[in-house]
Design an enzyme around this catalytic site. Structure first.
Site, PDB file in Angstrom:
ATOM      1  N   CYS A 146     -32.708  12.234   1.359  1.00  0.00           N
ATOM      2  CA  CYS A 146     -31.961  11.896   0.148  1.00  0.00           C
ATOM      3  C   CYS A 146     -32.311  12.805  -1.015  1.00  0.00           C
ATOM      4  CB  CYS A 146     -32.230  10.443  -0.240  1.00  0.00           C
ATOM      5  SG  CYS A 146     -31.413   9.249   0.832  1.00  0.00           S
ATOM      6  N   GLN A 196     -33.334   5.197 -10.044  1.00  0.00           N
ATOM      7  CA  GLN A 196     -31.875   5.255 -10.019  1.00  0.00           C
ATOM      8  C   GLN A 196     -31.281   4.239  -9.047  1.00  0.00           C
ATOM      9  OE1 GLN A 196     -30.811   7.185  -6.998  1.00  0.00           O
ATOM     10  NE2 GLN A 196     -28.710   7.848  -7.452  1.00  0.00           N
ATOM     11  N   GLY A 214     -34.767   2.349  -1.441  1.00  0.00           N
ATOM     12  CA  GLY A 214     -33.402   2.016  -1.811  1.00  0.00           C
ATOM     13  C   GLY A 214     -32.827   0.863  -1.015  1.00  0.00           C
ATOM     14  N   SER A 271     -37.726   9.343  -9.984  1.00  0.00           N
ATOM     15  CA  SER A 271     -36.453   9.556  -9.297  1.00  0.00           C
ATOM     16  C   SER A 271     -36.029   8.346  -8.480  1.00  0.00           C
ATOM     17  CB  SER A 271     -36.538  10.786  -8.386  1.00  0.00           C
ATOM     18  OG  SER A 271     -37.527  10.596  -7.386  1.00  0.00           O
ATOM     19  N   ASP A 284     -36.184   5.903   5.829  1.00  0.00           N
ATOM     20  CA  ASP A 284     -35.292   7.033   5.563  1.00  0.00           C
ATOM     21  C   ASP A 284     -35.625   8.256   6.404  1.00  0.00           C
ATOM     22  OD1 ASP A 284     -37.666   7.809   4.456  1.00  0.00           O
ATOM     23  OD2 ASP A 284     -36.875   8.256   2.464  1.00  0.00           O
ATOM     24  N   CYS A 319     -35.964  25.972  -2.141  1.00  0.00           N
ATOM     25  CA  CYS A 319     -34.975  24.913  -2.396  1.00  0.00           C
ATOM     26  C   CYS A 319     -35.704  23.817  -3.156  1.00  0.00           C
ATOM     27  CB  CYS A 319     -34.358  24.407  -1.093  1.00  0.00           C
ATOM     28  SG  CYS A 319     -35.550  23.740   0.090  1.00  0.00           S
TER      29      CYS A 319
END
Length: 358
Positions: free
Chosen positions: A180, A64, A33, A61, A122, A318
């Site tokens: 993220c 985006q 990103g 994903s 990240d 999760c």
């Protein structure tokens, strides 16, 4: 003149400044990103030699917010795909793609080839490694970070300014940091922060304006508010790094997860006496339509302990495993000991219970 005329027209840059840009060498660690806009603008500006470090592959994903890639890029290495796209933007420069993870073993040999390093990663393991290597080698480091709707930018190791460890001397506690994929991020935010990182790189190359060395710029995309916080150089932290030299700390993703938590595979998590607990937020998709699944977001878990059976085996899941491990640690504090974190998280359910998706 035809390609860089708008730069050359600026008296602060001119032909001399553009030649500096063309002669510069910049390493961008991370082509996600943040890395995508950084690379796009540095390549467009004519930075003559660019290195891209990223061992990851493009996933759906990513599209985006990772603007260099398209659907045809999926499954391919990010560094190589970024190079391919960027050479269409500017074929006059040199781009080297490193399809590998930056490690304590290869960091020096890669970073020492460049004048400036951009941290577009990240995870904390990479951030501490990049910082320490740039401190040892005396390279300026342009840092950026994003979280949900907020971002940060600064410059480390420049003009006798602070380093990353001067601001964040202590490692995060195990199992406390999500990424993220767990918490989400507004798609345009890395574009805003990444573009600001590229701006800091160009100012360093050209030696113009005021860099963010010694200042942490913080931006909130929801309110459009920004704050600039002064940060100080900590000689003790910097000397520690220099004294260690090339003996870098070895950290990986597992450091930031609660390794003492018991995990279980989906194959071993299927039985009539099992109670599943989904600790994702209620808006996260897909949901699981099974009678023995409790939906309790992690933040509400401690308030709903009376709904959890102490007679059954508890399997918590999760998206990827970070929150489920935290949940298991919390359950054990309430004397619920027969509990496990599901490996692979929601994807394990996708493989096993395809028909039960809502």
């Amino acid at each position: 003149m035809s390609r860089y005329g708008r730069h050359i027209s600026l008296k602060e840059i001119g032909i001399i400044g553009q030649n500096k840009i063309n002669a510069s060498k910049v390493l961008v660690v991370g082509a996600g990103g943040l890395g995508c806009p950084v690379l796009q603008y540095l390549v467009g500006a004519g930075v003559g030699n660019i290195g891209i470090v990223d061992f990851d592959v493009v996933e759906e994903s990513n599209l985006q917010r990772q603007i260099l890639f398209g659907t045809s890029s999926m499954g391919k290495n990010k560094a190589k795909m970024a190079k391919e796209v960027l050479l269409h933007l500017n074929p006059t420069i040199n781009i080297k793609a490193y399809n590998e993870k930056l490690t304590p073993e290869n960091s020096i040999s890669i970073i020492e080839q460049y004048d400036i390093v951009v941290d577009a990663t990240d995870n904390f393991a990479s951030r501490y490694l990049i910082n320490d290597a740039t401190v040892v080698l005396g390279k300026p480091l342009v840092y950026g970070a994003i979280y949900k709707f907020e971002g940060q930018v600064t410059v480390f190791n420049y003009n006798n300014g602070p380093s990353y460890r001067c601001v964040f001397p202590n490692l995060p506690q195990k199992g406390t940091m999500a990424n993220c994929s767990e918490v989400g991020v507004l798609g345009v935010l890395p574009g805003i922060i990444g573009t600001m990182q590229a701006n800091e790189v160009l100012k360093i190359i050209l030696d113009i304006g005021e860099s963010l060395a010694g200042k942490l710029y913080c931006f909130n995309a929801l309110t459009n508010q920004s704050n600039t916080i002064g940060i100080a150089r900590n000689e003790e932290q910097i000397e520690k790094v220099k004294n260690r030299g090339y003996d870098f700390e070895t950290l990986d993703d597992s450091f930031f997860c609660t390794s003492s938590v018991s995990e279980i595979n989906m194959e071993n998590a299927i039985a009539e006496d099992i109670q599943y607990i989904d600790v994702r937020e209620l808006h996260e998709q897909p949901r699981i339509a099974l009678n023995n699944v409790l939906e309790i977001p992690l933040g509400e878990l401690s308030n709903q302990m009376d709904t959890i059976s102490k007679d059954k085996k508890i399997v918590v899941f999760c998206k990827s495993g970070i929150r489920s491990k935290q949940a298991v640690s919390l359950l054990k504090q309430y004397d619920i000991s027969n509990c496990f974190s599901l490996k692979e998280g929601i994807s394990a359910f996708k493989k096993r219970f395809q028909k039960q998706y809502k």
